[in-house]
Write a protein that holds these residues in place. Structure first.
Motif, short mmCIF file in Angstrom:
data_model
loop_
_atom_site.label_atom_id
_atom_site.label_comp_id
_atom_site.label_asym_id
_atom_site.label_seq_id
_atom_site.Cartn_x
_atom_site.Cartn_y
_atom_site.Cartn_z
N PRO C 167 0.85 -1.30 -0.02
CA PRO C 167 -0.07 -0.18 0.04
C PRO C 167 0.73 1.26 -0.02
CG PRO C 167 0.11 -0.79 2.20
CD PRO C 167 0.90 -1.76 1.41
N LYS C 168 0.33 2.39 -0.29
CA LYS C 168 1.06 3.50 -0.13
C LYS C 168 0.96 4.37 1.01
CE LYS C 168 0.76 4.01 -5.06
NZ LYS C 168 -0.39 4.62 -6.03
N LEU C 169 -0.42 4.02 1.85
CA LEU C 169 -0.59 4.84 2.87
C LEU C 169 -1.22 3.66 4.12
CD1 LEU C 169 -1.18 7.16 4.87
CD2 LEU C 169 -3.75 7.48 3.68
N ILE C 170 -0.66 3.80 5.09
CA ILE C 170 -1.26 2.95 6.26
C ILE C 170 -1.50 3.90 7.58
CG2 ILE C 170 -0.83 1.12 7.97
CD1 ILE C 170 1.15 -0.02 6.18
N ILE C 171 -2.92 3.53 8.06
CA ILE C 171 -3.36 4.17 8.98
C ILE C 171 -3.09 3.44 10.41
CG2 ILE C 171 -5.43 5.07 9.99
CD1 ILE C 171 -6.35 5.68 7.19
N LEU C 172 -2.45 4.05 11.28
CA LEU C 172 -2.04 3.49 12.50
C LEU C 172 -3.23 4.02 13.45
CD1 LEU C 172 1.64 3.85 12.15
CD2 LEU C 172 0.59 1.79 11.72
N ASP C 173 -3.87 3.13 13.67
CA ASP C 173 -5.05 3.58 14.85
C ASP C 173 -4.59 2.99 16.16
OD1 ASP C 173 -7.19 4.48 16.11
OD2 ASP C 173 -8.92 3.79 14.75
N GLU C 174 -4.14 3.76 17.01
CA GLU C 174 -3.43 3.81 18.13
C GLU C 174 -2.85 2.46 18.09
OE1 GLU C 174 -3.71 5.67 20.70
OE2 GLU C 174 -5.39 6.80 20.38
N ALA C 175 -1.85 2.18 17.15
CA ALA C 175 -1.37 0.67 16.77
C ALA C 175 -0.33 0.36 17.93
CB ALA C 175 -0.53 0.84 15.45
N VAL C 176 0.12 1.09 18.88
CA VAL C 176 0.85 0.73 19.89
C VAL C 176 0.47 1.04 21.01
CG1 VAL C 176 2.98 1.04 18.36
CG2 VAL C 176 2.24 2.74 19.73
N SER C 177 -0.78 1.46 21.29
CA SER C 177 -1.04 1.89 22.60
C SER C 177 -1.43 0.78 23.74
CB SER C 177 -2.59 2.79 22.41
OG SER C 177 -2.34 3.97 21.72
N LYS C 195 8.86 1.88 6.77
CA LYS C 195 8.33 2.91 5.99
C LYS C 195 9.62 3.33 5.22
CE LYS C 195 7.44 7.84 7.48
NZ LYS C 195 8.35 8.56 7.24
N ASP C 196 10.69 3.24 5.66
CA ASP C 196 11.87 3.60 4.90
C ASP C 196 12.02 2.71 3.93
OD1 ASP C 196 12.20 5.51 6.61
OD2 ASP C 196 13.60 4.66 7.79
N LYS C 197 11.93 1.42 4.05
CA LYS C 197 11.95 0.35 3.22
C LYS C 197 11.18 0.55 2.05
CE LYS C 197 13.06 -4.55 2.65
NZ LYS C 197 13.02 -5.93 3.62
N TYR C 198 9.78 0.62 2.20
CA TYR C 198 8.83 0.63 1.24
C TYR C 198 8.18 1.98 0.75
CZ TYR C 198 9.10 -4.47 2.07
OH TYR C 198 9.27 -5.62 2.17
N ASP C 199 8.78 3.17 1.42
CA ASP C 199 8.59 4.41 1.13
C ASP C 199 7.06 4.57 1.48
OD1 ASP C 199 8.96 6.93 0.19
OD2 ASP C 199 8.72 6.65 -2.04
N LEU C 200 6.66 4.24 2.67
CA LEU C 200 5.37 4.12 3.24
C LEU C 200 4.87 5.55 3.75
CD1 LEU C 200 4.84 0.60 5.10
CD2 LEU C 200 3.96 1.47 2.94
N SER C 201 3.68 6.10 3.78
CA SER C 201 3.24 7.13 4.39
C SER C 201 2.40 6.53 5.55
CB SER C 201 2.27 7.82 3.53
OG SER C 201 3.20 8.17 2.36
#
Lengths: 265, 284, 264
Positions: C167-177, C195-201
């Motif tokens: 994907p291009k964008l990942i929504i992290l909804d409290e992913a580590v909370s 993020k660096d490896k796949y140029d994610l946002s």
């Protein structure tokens, strides 16, 4: 001073294959003291807290050691007496406040019933005490909260209701198992604030279980560090943060430092 | 991690779950087989009237004796099982399907569709099943078909409400949201995410409801609204036997005991399944 | 062109929710924000501020009452094409609720792959192994069910599922909370690495200041459904003294008992 709760060599194993879940845990709690129990998820913190109240299924799990509450050894008590101790002398605040309440009754009904099982008294009196306690943890409109169902309140509010209940019953010991983990940072601080208020006002001894070193730093007098079911280090909170002895404690503090570093950068 | 908590349930302590599960399933399984094999197992034609041998004691020819028309009681019990069990399954399956369809739609779509369907259910619920049966019987005359249609028309509502509740709870879980984000169609979400998670409660409710369905059919037949003589059915057999309650109480006792055993088995089985799957029964 | 733009998005929930007294509740009010490719936007706010609703709107799960959501210039609620679904993925807070308990880790990660791609069975298997190793688990874990994992491990599986279709964008909804501090640090590191490896946002929705700062380049504060603060750089955020930033900073707990404020 004589401890309110003293635990000696508490060990919990599964009956099926003798897997030790908690091994040789000993500690004491003095009145008005907060002891922090810290460790990763799955290290045995929750099992310890449930074992203290003998809430584990004794068909699956064998538990040994001594759990001395004032004069009585909880290990020898009958189910019936235990039920009176739980919630009366020892109160329990758990991570997910939603599961501590039955969804089908109002908060008021559950609070009043609980108060009345432990102290005889009229409904009226119980209700007044509940209202007063809700005010003490600064919940707005306590009348409306009594009429509300658990799912109508937020997690932070429910956790404060749990503390209010502890205020009503004035337990000697409060076991708080990850009381703020399910909350956002704003509510976390409030809940901790009211826990401290209960301690300061009523001299309640608190066993505070958390995976978050910041919670421990804010609240604890003494700290127990648990790993794989064993206490690897015990120390005064200042000593622990200044001079951690065990490599595992040092590692935990380093990890906290990485995140804190991000904040202060 | 699963931490084993102390269970407060009395039933859990008193009974050996595994034994109940195996015992009840075995009994019901054998009964189903016996019902299927009734034409081969039954020693006599259950409808054959022979007044020469009426109200006989149990004997080698008539293992459980005969009734007031000289019909073999054992054969009638076996054939009666076909009616009771068979139609219970039919009512269960059909009302389940309707309930599943409507409940899942209401729960999954929500909004006005949900409102509409649920108000309709409320309407049906408000209508007592007995009155519905009496109404149908009044229009079409007494008969098994009327009873079954009436029970079906009422039963599905419970299933619909239950499935709606289950689906709504599941829908709140983020794995349904994740499945949509991952491009799964609604149909695929229903098949792979909703249905497998509804199955355990379905099994529990199913077993409990089967007992009720048998009870209902028998009760209607006993009242003379359902199965008509000479057809063999347990409730109808009790009905026919009641005139001989002083002289030959066994005519009522045999079918009565069968009804009791079957319903008790279904209930115990349902209870132990619900313990096993950790399903709480929704209140009826 | 920005990767993602929200223009004047408002959202209201209708009645027939739990409280019948409330007829309508405004969850989001005129929210406008943009997210550039390859960046991480930290969306902070207390629970109930509307953060998760905003996430659901971006995921195409909840049509907003007003406003537009443009992904690569295309309004995701006006297009019939479902292309954007493949490009916007999500990682939720509670990993146990985010996976179907009846599916194995392999089936969970395979779901987006079977929906969006036409991989042959052995190519699919190969891809699954690559993905699960990518998030620090092993090939053998593919056959396990969710209840055999810890929360941290299961969150890794959710991350593997999220990156499965590139994907291009990942929504992290409290992913580590809800992770403990050890797992939190590890998962944050993994997310940074991916993020660096796949140029994610990333859109990092959280109430946790420390976690947000570990990953984000820009910050936005949402309060009662409105954006009350925007900080284009990390420095701007750290230096900010407006009441909303201060409220978050004040809510942070001490990292050493010397600085504690609750007990004195």
């Amino acid at each position: 001073m004589k401890p309110v709760l003293s635990v000696e060599r508490l060990t919990v194993e599964t009956i099926a294959d003798d897997t030790p879940l908690v091994r040789d845990v000993s500690f004491t709690l003095l009145a008005g003291q907060i002891v922090g129990l810290v460790g990763e998820s799955g290290c045995g913190k929750t099992v310890t807290s449930l074992a203290l109240l003998r809430l584990l299924d004794e068909k699956v799990i064998r538990q040994s050691g001594r759990i001395q509450l004032d004069e009585t050894d909880l290990m020898t008590l009958s189910d019936r007496t235990l039920r009176r101790v739980r919630g009366g002398q020892i109160a329990f605040i758990m991570q997910n406040p939603m599961s501590a309440f039955t969804p089908v009754y109002t908060i008021g009904h559950q609070l009043i019933e609980t108060i009345r099982t432990h102290d005889r008294g009229s409904k009226r009196e119980a209700k007044d005490r509940a209202l007063e306690a809700l005010r003490e943890v600064n919940l707005e409109e306590p009348d409306r909260i009594l009429k509300a169902y658990p799912f109508e309140l937020s997690g932070g509010m429910l956790q404060r209701v749990m503390i209010a209940l502890a205020v009503c019953l004035r337990p000697d010991v409060l076991i708080a198992d990850e009381p703020t983990t399910a909350l956002d940072v704003y509510n976390q601080k409030l809940v901790l604030y009211y826990l401290e208020k209960v301690r300061a006002t009523y001299g309640t001894a608190i066993l505070l279980i958390s995976h978050d070193l910041s919670v421990i730093a804010e609240m604890a007098d003494q700290v127990l560090v648990m790993r794989h079911g064993e206490i690897v280090e015990r120390a005064d909170v200042f000593d622990l943060f200044d001079r951690p002895q065990h490599p595992y404690t040092q590692q935990l503090l380093a990890q906290q430092g990485i995140q804190a570093g991000g904040m202060n950068a | 991690m699963n931490i084993p908590l102390r269970r407060p349930s009395l039933l859990h302590r008193l009974s050996n779950q595994r034994l109940i599960l195996i015992g009840c399933s075995a009994f019901l399984g054998l009964l189903f087989l016996a019902a299927l094999a009734a034409p081969w197992l039954a020693p006599h034609d259950p409808f054959l009237v022979n007044l020469a041998v009426k109200l006989q004691e149990p004997s080698w020819t008539y293992p459980l004796g005969t009734d007031h028309l000289g019909r073999c009681t054992l054969s009638r019990l076996l054939y009666g099982a076909r009616v009771s069990l068979g139609f219970a399954v039919l009512i269960f399956a059909s009302s389940l399907l309707i309930g599943l369809l409507i409940g899942t739609l209401a729960g999954y779509i929500g909004g006005w569709v949900d409102q509409l369907l649920m108000r309709f259910c409320d309407g049906v619920m408000a209508f007592p099943s007995l009155i519905l049966v009496l109404g149908l019987v009044g229009i079409f005359g007494p008969g098994l078909k009327q009873v079954i249609i009436a029970l079906m028309l009422v039963q599905w509502v419970y299933y619909a409400r239950m499935f709606r509740g289950l689906v709504m709870t599941l829908k709140e879980k983020n794995f349904i949201a994740a499945a949509r984000v991952n491009g799964s169609s609604h149909w695929k979400i229903f098949r792979t995410h909703l249905l497998p998670n509804i199955l355990p409660p379905l099994l529990v409710i199913g077993t409990l409801e089967m007992g009720w369905a048998i009870m209902d059919i028998s009760a209607m037949s006993f009242l003379g609204l359902g199965v008509q003589s000479p057809a063999a059915e347990w409730g109808a057999m009790i009905h026919e036997g009641k005139s001989y309650i002083r002289t030959n109480p066994e005519l009522m006792i045999y079918p009565g005991v069968m009804i009791m055993l079957v319903i008790a088995s279904f209930n115990l089985l349902g209870e132990s399944l619900s313990e096993r799957f950790g399903v709480t029964k929704p209140p009826k | 062109m920005s990767l993602l733009q929200m223009e004047q998005v408002s959202h209201r929930y209708g009645s027939q929710r739990f409280l019948s007294r409330q007829t309508e509740r405004t969850v989001l009010q005129d929210v406008t924000l943009t997210l550039e490719a390859g960046t991480c936007l930290g969306l902070l706010g207390r629970s109930g501020a509307g953060k998760s609703t905003l996430g659901r709107i971006l995921l195409g799960l909840e049509r907003p009452t007003a406003g537009r959501v443009l992904f690569e210039g295309q309004d995701i609620y006006r297009t019939t094409a479902n292309d954007y679904r493949q490009d916007i993925q999500v990682v939720f807070q509670d990993s146990f609720a985010a996976v179907n308990p009846k599916m194995t880790a392999g089936q969970i990660i395979a779901e987006p792959l079977t929906n969006f791609t036409r991989l042959a069975p052995d190519a699919l298997q190969h891809r699954l192994v690559t993905l699960i190793e990518q998030v620090g688990l092993t090939r053998a874990d593919l056959a396990k069910y969710p209840n055999q994992f810890s929360g941290g491990q299961l969150q890794r599986i959710c991350i593997a599922r999220a990156i499965a279709t590139n994907p291009k964008l990942i929504i992290l909804d409290e992913a580590v909370s809800s992770l403990d501090m050890v797992n939190k640090a590890l998962i944050l590191a993994l997310l940074g690495e991916l993020k660096d490896k796949y140029d994610l946002s990333y859109l990092f929705i959280t109430h946790d200041l420390q976690a947000a700062q570990a990953l984000s380049d820009r910050f936005v504060i949402l309060d009662q459904g409105q954006i009350v603060g925007e900080y284009p750089t990390r420095k701007a955020f750290v230096d900010a003294t407006d009441p909303h930033v201060l409220a978050i900073k004040n809510a942070m707990l001490a990292t050493h008992p010397r600085y504690r404020t609750i007990r004195k």
